[in-house]
Design a protein around this motif. Structure first.
Motif, PDB file in Angstrom:
ATOM      1  N   ALA A 142       0.805  -1.215   0.000  1.00 33.28           N
ATOM      2  CA  ALA A 142       0.000   0.000   0.000  1.00 33.28           C
ATOM      3  C   ALA A 142       0.837   1.264   0.000  1.00 33.28           C
ATOM      4  O   ALA A 142       0.332   2.345  -0.272  1.00 33.28           O
ATOM      5  N   ARG A 143       2.124   1.151   0.327  1.00 31.84           N
ATOM      6  CA  ARG A 143       2.985   2.335   0.383  1.00 31.84           C
ATOM      7  C   ARG A 143       3.738   2.566  -0.922  1.00 31.84           C
ATOM      8  O   ARG A 143       4.516   3.496  -1.025  1.00 31.84           O
ATOM      9  N   HIS A 144       3.538   1.739  -1.908  1.00 36.52           N
ATOM     10  CA  HIS A 144       4.253   1.883  -3.167  1.00 36.52           C
ATOM     11  C   HIS A 144       3.518   2.814  -4.126  1.00 36.52           C
ATOM     12  O   HIS A 144       2.288   2.872  -4.151  1.00 36.52           O
ATOM     13  N   ASP A 145       4.287   3.525  -4.948  1.00 36.92           N
ATOM     14  CA  ASP A 145       3.755   4.285  -6.073  1.00 36.92           C
ATOM     15  C   ASP A 145       3.733   3.361  -7.281  1.00 36.92           C
ATOM     16  O   ASP A 145       4.763   3.123  -7.919  1.00 36.92           O
TER      17      ASP A 145
ATOM     18  N   LEU B  73      -0.939   6.852 -12.282  1.00 36.13           N
ATOM     19  CA  LEU B  73      -0.251   6.637 -11.014  1.00 36.13           C
ATOM     20  C   LEU B  73      -1.266   6.250  -9.952  1.00 36.13           C
ATOM     21  O   LEU B  73      -2.201   7.011  -9.682  1.00 36.13           O
ATOM     22  N   ASN B  74      -1.106   5.068  -9.368  1.00 32.61           N
ATOM     23  CA  ASN B  74      -1.849   4.679  -8.169  1.00 32.61           C
ATOM     24  C   ASN B  74      -0.927   4.964  -6.988  1.00 32.61           C
ATOM     25  O   ASN B  74      -0.026   4.186  -6.683  1.00 32.61           O
ATOM     26  N   ALA B  75      -1.146   6.107  -6.366  1.00 35.82           N
ATOM     27  CA  ALA B  75      -0.163   6.660  -5.437  1.00 35.82           C
ATOM     28  C   ALA B  75      -0.220   6.013  -4.064  1.00 35.82           C
ATOM     29  O   ALA B  75      -1.301   5.721  -3.540  1.00 35.82           O
ATOM     30  N   GLY B  76       0.961   5.812  -3.495  1.00 36.90           N
ATOM     31  CA  GLY B  76       1.067   5.494  -2.081  1.00 36.90           C
ATOM     32  C   GLY B  76       0.909   6.767  -1.280  1.00 36.90           C
ATOM     33  O   GLY B  76       0.686   7.850  -1.838  1.00 36.90           O
ATOM     34  N   PRO B  77       1.002   6.704   0.055  1.00 37.61           N
ATOM     35  CA  PRO B  77       0.841   7.912   0.874  1.00 37.61           C
ATOM     36  C   PRO B  77       1.961   8.900   0.619  1.00 37.61           C
ATOM     37  O   PRO B  77       3.062   8.530   0.241  1.00 37.61           O
ATOM     38  N   GLY B  78       1.649  10.161   0.784  1.00 35.55           N
ATOM     39  CA  GLY B  78       2.657  11.196   0.638  1.00 35.55           C
ATOM     40  C   GLY B  78       3.648  11.164   1.781  1.00 35.55           C
ATOM     41  O   GLY B  78       3.532  10.390   2.728  1.00 35.55           O
ATOM     42  N   ILE B  79       4.647  12.025   1.719  1.00 38.68           N
ATOM     43  CA  ILE B  79       5.683  12.049   2.747  1.00 38.68           C
ATOM     44  C   ILE B  79       5.088  12.320   4.121  1.00 38.68           C
ATOM     45  O   ILE B  79       5.416  11.667   5.112  1.00 38.68           O
TER      46      ILE B  79
ATOM     47  N   ARG C 226      -2.222  13.298   1.157  1.00 36.26           N
ATOM     48  CA  ARG C 226      -1.831  12.146   0.350  1.00 36.26           C
ATOM     49  C   ARG C 226      -1.607  12.598  -1.091  1.00 36.26           C
ATOM     50  O   ARG C 226      -2.187  13.575  -1.555  1.00 36.26           O
ATOM     51  N   LYS C 227      -0.761  11.862  -1.773  1.00 38.92           N
ATOM     52  CA  LYS C 227      -0.603  12.118  -3.205  1.00 38.92           C
ATOM     53  C   LYS C 227      -1.894  11.784  -3.937  1.00 38.92           C
ATOM     54  O   LYS C 227      -2.641  10.901  -3.522  1.00 38.92           O
ATOM     55  N   ARG C 228      -2.108  12.486  -5.045  1.00 37.26           N
ATOM     56  CA  ARG C 228      -3.281  12.208  -5.869  1.00 37.26           C
ATOM     57  C   ARG C 228      -2.943  11.161  -6.928  1.00 37.26           C
ATOM     58  O   ARG C 228      -1.786  11.002  -7.321  1.00 37.26           O
ATOM     59  N   ASN C 229      -3.955  10.457  -7.376  1.00 38.64           N
ATOM     60  CA  ASN C 229      -3.776   9.478  -8.437  1.00 38.64           C
ATOM     61  C   ASN C 229      -3.756  10.216  -9.780  1.00 38.64           C
ATOM     62  O   ASN C 229      -4.792  10.516 -10.354  1.00 38.64           O
TER      63      ASN C 229
ATOM     64  N   HIS D 134      -4.240  15.975 -12.363  1.00 39.82           N
ATOM     65  CA  HIS D 134      -3.890  15.860 -10.940  1.00 39.82           C
ATOM     66  C   HIS D 134      -2.410  15.546 -10.687  1.00 39.82           C
ATOM     67  O   HIS D 134      -2.081  14.646  -9.914  1.00 39.82           O
ATOM     68  N   PRO D 135      -1.482  16.276 -11.319  1.00 40.63           N
ATOM     69  CA  PRO D 135      -0.065  16.025 -11.049  1.00 40.63           C
ATOM     70  C   PRO D 135       0.322  16.427  -9.627  1.00 40.63           C
ATOM     71  O   PRO D 135      -0.184  17.426  -9.097  1.00 40.63           O
ATOM     72  N   ASN D 136       1.217  15.656  -9.023  1.00 38.17           N
ATOM     73  CA  ASN D 136       1.689  15.927  -7.672  1.00 38.17           C
ATOM     74  C   ASN D 136       3.011  16.686  -7.645  1.00 38.17           C
ATOM     75  O   ASN D 136       3.296  17.405  -6.691  1.00 38.17           O
ATOM     76  N   VAL D 137       3.834  16.503  -8.670  1.00 36.39           N
ATOM     77  CA  VAL D 137       5.169  17.103  -8.706  1.00 36.39           C
ATOM     78  C   VAL D 137       5.393  17.710 -10.084  1.00 36.39           C
ATOM     79  O   VAL D 137       4.608  17.517 -11.009  1.00 36.39           O
ATOM     80  N   GLY D 138       6.504  18.433 -10.213  1.00 34.98           N
ATOM     81  CA  GLY D 138       6.846  19.034 -11.490  1.00 34.98           C
ATOM     82  C   GLY D 138       6.218  20.406 -11.678  1.00 34.98           C
ATOM     83  O   GLY D 138       5.504  20.919 -10.804  1.00 34.98           O
ATOM     84  N   PRO D 139       6.447  21.025 -12.829  1.00 45.02           N
ATOM     85  CA  PRO D 139       5.961  22.393 -13.064  1.00 45.02           C
ATOM     86  C   PRO D 139       4.448  22.518 -13.113  1.00 45.02           C
ATOM     87  O   PRO D 139       3.919  23.618 -13.005  1.00 45.02           O
ATOM     88  N   SER D 140       3.720  21.402 -13.281  1.00 39.79           N
ATOM     89  CA  SER D 140       2.258  21.460 -13.332  1.00 39.79           C
ATOM     90  C   SER D 140       1.600  21.053 -12.021  1.00 39.79           C
ATOM     91  O   SER D 140       0.372  20.940 -11.952  1.00 39.79           O
ATOM     92  N   ALA D 141       2.397  20.814 -10.979  1.00 38.33           N
ATOM     93  CA  ALA D 141       1.851  20.366  -9.694  1.00 38.33           C
ATOM     94  C   ALA D 141       0.825  21.358  -9.150  1.00 38.33           C
ATOM     95  O   ALA D 141       1.005  22.571  -9.227  1.00 38.33           O
TER      96      ALA D 141
END
Length: 250
Positions: A94-97, A120-126, A138-141, A167-174
């Motif tokens: 469950a913690r894997h991306d 992306l089926n995201a695991g929990p955020g940091i 939490r990270k978004r899918n 729904h990007p989590n990182v990068g310039p479009s986050a």
């Protein structure tokens, strides 16, 4: 192992690969731009969402199983799954991306085209890993769809593409819910061994746009000279790049 690191088996059944490798959104999207996935910031990864980081670092996922069909009348399909796209040390599933990547492409005669999709089926955020609170973020899918194509005419090859990143989590479009990308360009043969390249690309919401012009001259089948000028605008940031060099493929 910052690039590819995989083992595989290919035959009449197609190809199976295991390990670290490109998602199809990266591997098959190069036809959408005359600069493909190379040439520094002129490449299509400046605006297309496969490079933002949700779907592996620079479009590469770890711990992945990929299958691609053999080519049939110009058609090929591919499907891949990463059990942990990034460099996480967490063991619990469950913690894997986890990343799903898929695509279908066609290449025959003057036409080359591809349609790809990643999720992306995201695991929990940091914060969620450190805090079990229900309110921990939490990270978004995230998901990313792309369609690209190129058509070769007698005197010019026309390139184009469209991307839809959600729904990007990182990068310039986050932080944006929906980012659309448009890109296009041409490759014009000159003097028998040379070609002039030009492109324009733009991503909505994240406010990224850029243009590029380049020239490539083939000295032989494996060696060419190249020169390039381009500019990328990211909101209030403006970066102009020039370069020239020689490339030899071993």
């Amino acid at each position: 192992f910052g690039r590819w690191a995989y083992v595989g088996l290919a035959g009449g059944f197609g190809e199976v690969r295991l390990g670290r490798q490109w998602i199809y959104g990266f591997e098959w999207s190069g036809v959408g731009s005359p600069f493909g996935t190379g040439w520094g910031q002129s490449s299509n990864n400046v605006t297309l969402g496969f490079n933002d980081g949700d779907f592996g670092a620079a479009g590469r996922v770890n711990n992945a199983v990929f299958y691609a069909t053999p080519r049939m009348n110009g058609w090929q399909a591919g499907l891949g799954y990463s059990f942990e796209a990034h460099d996480s040390a967490q063991f619990a599933t469950a913690r894997h991306d986890r990343v799903l990547t898929s695509g279908i492409r066609y290449q025959q005669g003057p036409l080359a085209a591809a349609l790809t999709y990643e999720r992306l089926n995201a695991g929990p955020g940091i914060a969620a890993q450190a805090n079990a609170s229900v309110n921990a973020p939490r990270k978004r899918n995230a998901s990313n769809m792309q369609v690209v194509a190129a058509y070769e005419l007698e005197w010019v090859t026309v390139h184009g593409g469209y991307g839809l990143l959600r729904h990007p989590n990182v990068g310039p479009s986050a932080g944006y819910g929906r980012v659309q990308t448009y890109l296009g360009g041409v490759s014009v043969p000159v003097s028998g061994r040379g070609k002039v390249l030009a492109s324009y690309q733009r991503a909505t919401r994240s406010s990224i746009q850029g243009w590029a012009m380049g020239y490539q001259h083939d000295l032989s089948k494996r060696t060419n000279l190249y020169a390039l000028v381009d500019r990328i605008d990211r909101r209030d940031s403006h970066l102009l790049q020039t370069m020239a060099g020689i490339k030899h493929a071993f």
